[in-house]
Enzyme design. Sequence first.
Site, short mmCIF file in Angstrom:
data_model
loop_
_atom_site.label_atom_id
_atom_site.label_comp_id
_atom_site.label_asym_id
_atom_site.label_seq_id
_atom_site.Cartn_x
_atom_site.Cartn_y
_atom_site.Cartn_z
N ASP A 294 0.85 -1.19 0.00
CA ASP A 294 0.00 0.00 0.00
C ASP A 294 0.89 1.25 0.00
O ASP A 294 1.92 1.31 0.69
CB ASP A 294 -0.92 0.00 1.23
N HIS B 16 -11.41 -7.06 -13.07
CA HIS B 16 -12.06 -5.93 -12.40
C HIS B 16 -13.43 -6.35 -11.86
O HIS B 16 -14.33 -6.68 -12.61
CB HIS B 16 -12.25 -4.74 -13.35
N HIS C 6 -12.28 -1.26 -6.87
CA HIS C 6 -11.82 -2.53 -7.44
C HIS C 6 -11.52 -3.39 -6.20
O HIS C 6 -10.63 -3.04 -5.42
CB HIS C 6 -10.56 -2.30 -8.31
N HIS D 54 -10.51 -5.50 -3.12
CA HIS D 54 -9.17 -5.85 -2.63
C HIS D 54 -9.24 -6.16 -1.15
O HIS D 54 -10.14 -5.70 -0.44
CB HIS D 54 -8.17 -4.69 -2.85
#
Length: 116
Positions: free
Chosen positions: A30, A46, A100, A102
């Site tokens: 990140d 996606h 998206h 995660h």
Amino acid sequence: MAECIFCKIARGEIPSKKVFENDQVIVFHDIKPVAPVHVLIVPKKHVSDLLSLEQDANGPAIAWTLFQAAAEAAGKLGVDKKGFRLINNCGEDGGQTVDHIHLHLIGGKPLGEGLI
Ligand code: AMP
Ligand code: ZN
């Protein structure tokens, strides 16, 4: 999704500090870590969020791929012995900022028992 930032990272169009990738998933650090270990586990397909994943015919396979990748990342990052936390933010109140799906894998220090 041409403009999606995580799709661009998955295609290699935006650089990332990659932990590993395979055909289905990419794991990278990140950009604003909240703990000594903070990586993102992102499917290459996606899918915008958990609610969309639940509607996707490949949802179960993608979900399992994410958990498998999280376990693999934990080992590669050396947090498998002492533990870690997985987080999925979903929607506005969930604090999702990238649409998206995660998982956040966070660890490298004691995180405490509280969730917020
Ligand atoms: P969320 O708020 O759950 O949608 O998480 C999105 C995360 O993506 C945040 O923790 C951001 O710091 C992270 N992020 C945004 N852009 C990038 C980038 N280019 N590379 C790595 N992490 C990013
Ligand atoms: Zn995307």
